[in-house]
Scaffold this active site. Structure first.
Site, PDB file in Angstrom:
ATOM      1  N   LYS A 127       0.792  -1.222   0.000  1.00  0.00           N
ATOM      2  CA  LYS A 127       0.000   0.000   0.000  1.00  0.00           C
ATOM      3  C   LYS A 127       0.828   1.277   0.000  1.00  0.00           C
ATOM      4  CE  LYS A 127      -4.175   1.942   1.929  1.00  0.00           C
ATOM      5  NZ  LYS A 127      -5.445   1.684   2.561  1.00  0.00           N
ATOM      6  N   GLU A 217      -4.816   9.466   8.731  1.00  0.00           N
ATOM      7  CA  GLU A 217      -5.407   9.442   7.395  1.00  0.00           C
ATOM      8  C   GLU A 217      -6.622  10.346   7.375  1.00  0.00           C
ATOM      9  OE1 GLU A 217      -5.511   5.657   4.819  1.00  0.00           O
ATOM     10  OE2 GLU A 217      -7.551   5.867   5.574  1.00  0.00           O
ATOM     11  N   HIS A 252     -17.737  -4.104   4.416  1.00  0.00           N
ATOM     12  CA  HIS A 252     -16.653  -3.992   3.444  1.00  0.00           C
ATOM     13  C   HIS A 252     -16.736  -5.022   2.331  1.00  0.00           C
ATOM     14  CE1 HIS A 252     -14.843  -1.028   6.052  1.00  0.00           C
ATOM     15  NE2 HIS A 252     -14.970  -1.874   7.046  1.00  0.00           N
ATOM     16  N   ARG A 309      -5.829  -7.188 -11.301  1.00  0.00           N
ATOM     17  CA  ARG A 309      -6.529  -8.397 -11.739  1.00  0.00           C
ATOM     18  C   ARG A 309      -7.847  -7.970 -12.381  1.00  0.00           C
ATOM     19  NH1 ARG A 309      -8.047  -7.681  -6.242  1.00  0.00           N
ATOM     20  NH2 ARG A 309     -10.289  -7.453  -6.104  1.00  0.00           N
TER      21      ARG A 309
END
Lengths: 515, 165
Positions: A127, A217, A252, A309
């Site tokens: 990440k 964040e 999620h 992907r």
């Protein structure tokens, strides 16, 4: 957009091994068959009678049901490719699709991996590395900062913390840098709360992960999950195929996706699309990929991550653009340039995908395991079903409980919603419970219909939703008649299997007398 | 009359054919609309609010029913409790419920068969099953042959029941 590289040779593929199962394996096999390419399926021992195996030209059994013993066995998969003469491997999604080690091993074995290179998979998989690449490419990222460590007493250097907080901007989340699941996470709306929040988060993080490093964040209120489909080739071309909105998520997990996003404007699409293509170009991306963004209510957007992907929800892009993404993946893997330019691709109408999970909504959506005794799928214009199960198949605990994707296309969003409702009503499953009733409840919600989506939508709009305790009189009446005609109250006993086996488990034989 | 269990309560249910459909009574109260069979093996009930469609899967211990996006389960607390209204003269028929392929037919017209005697070998989803007679009788008609692909509802055999000695 040539880059002065040597022109790559075209290497036509005659046989492809699909390193996956279920609906995505079926999807890839279908594309191969349309292209006249031979297919090799791989399976666990319990999957040997599965649909994807039935559709392939050959299959190889990898091992027992547990994915670690079968679908995740890179060595066995590559051996299967060698043994069957497959020239390429399509990894699908999940399993080894984003495993850089697997991609590298495939390449080392002299086979074509249908996807980007191992190096790109690795870079985008980490990440912070991915964010750094994006920042350098001028792609906006969610403002964040890793805090300097606390001292032995758990105190943070106040000046540096406040400076970092100013940079990130309020409101912000204080998170554990090396963990997830919400542990250590705190929302801070004002500077005055910062230091206490950091200390508390660090204490929880140490307890949960053994590492008290803390990350700040920016917190986006009611963000929308907007992702762009991107495609690259080995000739230096990268384009986007528009966006998908995937804000309808339960814990999620995406359950409804659509293309295009109801909130997108041509101007915003252009800006976000450019950012997505810049992200792809930054790593010279080849194949199908997805750049995920969070879109704030004020129109600001930030890079979240890149998925290297083909995604589960690709059907909505295919329906809204009329393009076949899997065929394009294969063509790119063969060395061809992209089949389309950015100017050629167009959106038409609106597509919605509903993911059907074998989950029991009455038991907090726990996986519902069992045999599919009855399965009736809807049909009609604009109805597309991607599934890997048939009537009689068994849903086990070993694999993802998603049994089908129901995708609908219509001339506009309202038509697509109406089509989705009717198709869901016609989707009959007996033997396992599904989330169909929940999907219908979402599609009936007026905020959903007006397009007011965000990642907290389900928690906000349907927090206490329960399946209805329906008035079962009609259902009971049908049950009675079905049972009555099964046993045949209008004739005597008849024939049945010597050894009940799967036939009896599937309801035995209907015995009918004279009509 | 049968007992069905619905949400931990036992409900008395009777079913009577009428005009090609079935009239159902729950606890003695007749439902105003008949239950009818559709062309695909499903069910429907025409109510003032429109046609309600259902799918059902009957089992030894009860029945699963699907309608309006959700499934229901109704158990038969007492599977033996039923009144059979015999229709004398109607021979039992072997009808398939699942698509498959006939591998081999083991009997011919005129053969006497004993209870438990295998009649047909079927294959479905790569599994073979022997279908056997539950009663003694004489094979009256054979409608299947080796290699034949059969679908739901297909008739394979007819047997004339024989009186037990």
């Amino acid at each position: 957009m040539t880059t002065g590289r040597a022109e790559p040779a075209i290497r036509p593929l005659g046989k492809i091994l699909i390193a996956n199962r279920g609906e995505i394996a079926v999807r890839v096999i279908r594309a191969c068959r349309e292209l006249g390419i031979a297919t090799v399926a791989v399976c666990s021992d319990v999957d040997e009678t599965a649909l994807h195996v039935e559709l392939a030209d050959q299959h190889v059994v990898l091992g027992p049901a547990e994915p670690g013993a079968s679908y995740l066995r890179a060595d066995a998969i590559i051996a299967a490719a060698r043994q069957t003469g497959a020239q390429a491997i399509h990894p699908g999604y999940g399993f080894l699709a984003e495993n850089a080690g697997f991609a590298a091993a495939v390449a080392r074995a002299g086979l074509v991996f249908i996807g980007p290179s191992a190096a790109v998979i690795e870079r985008m998989g980490e990440k912070t590395a991915a964010r750094a690449i994006m920042e350098k490419a001028g792609v906006p990222v969610v403002p964040g900062a890793l805090l300097p460590a606390a001292d032995a007493e758990g105190n943070f250097p106040a000046g540096e913390v406040m400076a970092a907080a100013e940079r990130v901007g309020f409101p912000l989340l204080v998170k554990a840098a090396f963990g997830g699941g919400g542990k250590g996470m705190r929302l801070v709306t004002e500077p005055g709360q910062m230091l206490a929040a950091c200390q508390g988060a660090a204490r929880e993080a140490v307890k949960a992960f053994g590492n008290g490093a803390v990350y700040l964040e920016r917190f986006l209120e009611r963000p929308r999950h907007i992702e762009f489909q991107i495609f690259g080739d080995s000739h230096g071309n990268q384009i986007h195929l528009f966006e998908r909105e995937c804000s309808i998520q339960r814990r999620h997990q995406k359950i409804i996706e659509e293309c295009p996003s109801p909130v997108m404007t041509p101007e915003l699409r252009d800006r976000m699309g450019r950012a997505a293509v810049a992200a792809a170009a930054a790593v010279d991306y080849e194949g199908a990929g997805t750049v995920e963004f969070l879109l704030g209510a004020d129109g600001s957007f930030f890079f979240l991550e890149m998925n290297t992907r083909l995604q589960v929800e690709h059907p909505v892009t295919e329906l809204a653009t009329g393009l076949d993404l899997v065929k394009a993946q294969i063509k790119v893997a063969e060395g061809h340039p992209l089949p389309w330019t950015q100017e050629e691709v167009r959106l038409q109408g609106h597509a919605i995908e509903c993911r059907i999970y074998a989950e029991d909504p009455a038991r907090n959506f726990m996986p519902s395991l069992g045999d599919i005794r009855l399965l009736r799928e809807p049909a009609g214009p604009g109805v597309r079903i991607d599934t890997g199960v048939r009537q009689g198949d068994r849903v086990t605990m070993h694999y993802d409980p998603m049994i089908a994707k129901l995708s609908l296309h219509g001339p506009d969003r309202q038509a697509a919603i109406e089509r989705a409702r009717e198709a869901l009503r016609q989707y009959a499953v007996l033997g396992v419970e599904t989330n169909v009733e929940y999907l219908l409840a979402i599609l009936a919600d007026e905020e959903f219909v007006s397009g007011g989506l965000h990642t907290g939508f389900l928690a906000e709009r349907l927090p206490d939703w329960k399946p209805s305790a329906l008035d079962g009189d009609l259902a009971l009446a049908v049950a009675a008649v079905a049972e009555h005609t099964r046993n045949g109250a209008d004739h005597g006993r008849g024939c049945g299997p010597a050894d009940p086996g799967p036939w009896a488990a599937l309801g035995g034989f209907r015995i009918r007398g004279l009509e | 009359m049968k007992l069905f269990r619905r949400n931990d309560q036992d409900v008395q249910v009777t079913v009577r054919p009428r005009d090609g459909g079935w009239i159902v009574s729950l606890e003695g109260q007749e439902l105003p609309w008949p239950v009818q069979r559709d062309s695909q093996g499903g069910w429907y009930v025409d109510t003032p609010a429109g046609r309600r469609r259902f799918w059902a899967h009957a089992r030894q211990d009860g029945c699963l029913v699907f309608g309006d996006g959700r499934s229901h389960r109704f158990e038969l607390p007492d599977p033996e409790h039923e009144q059979e209204e015999g229709n004398a003269g109607a021979g039992p028929r072997l009808v398939v419920d699942m698509p498959g392929k006939v591998v081999k037919v083991l009997v011919a017209v005129g053969d006497d068969v004993a209870a438990g005697q295998p009649l047909v070998i079927m294959e479905s989803m790569k599994m073979e099953t022997e279908l056997a007679a539950a009663i003694a009788g004489t094979v009256r008609a054979v409608h299947a042959e080796a290699g034949q692909v059969v679908g739901q509802g297909d008739l394979l055999l007819e047997i004339e029941p024989r009186e037990e000695e």
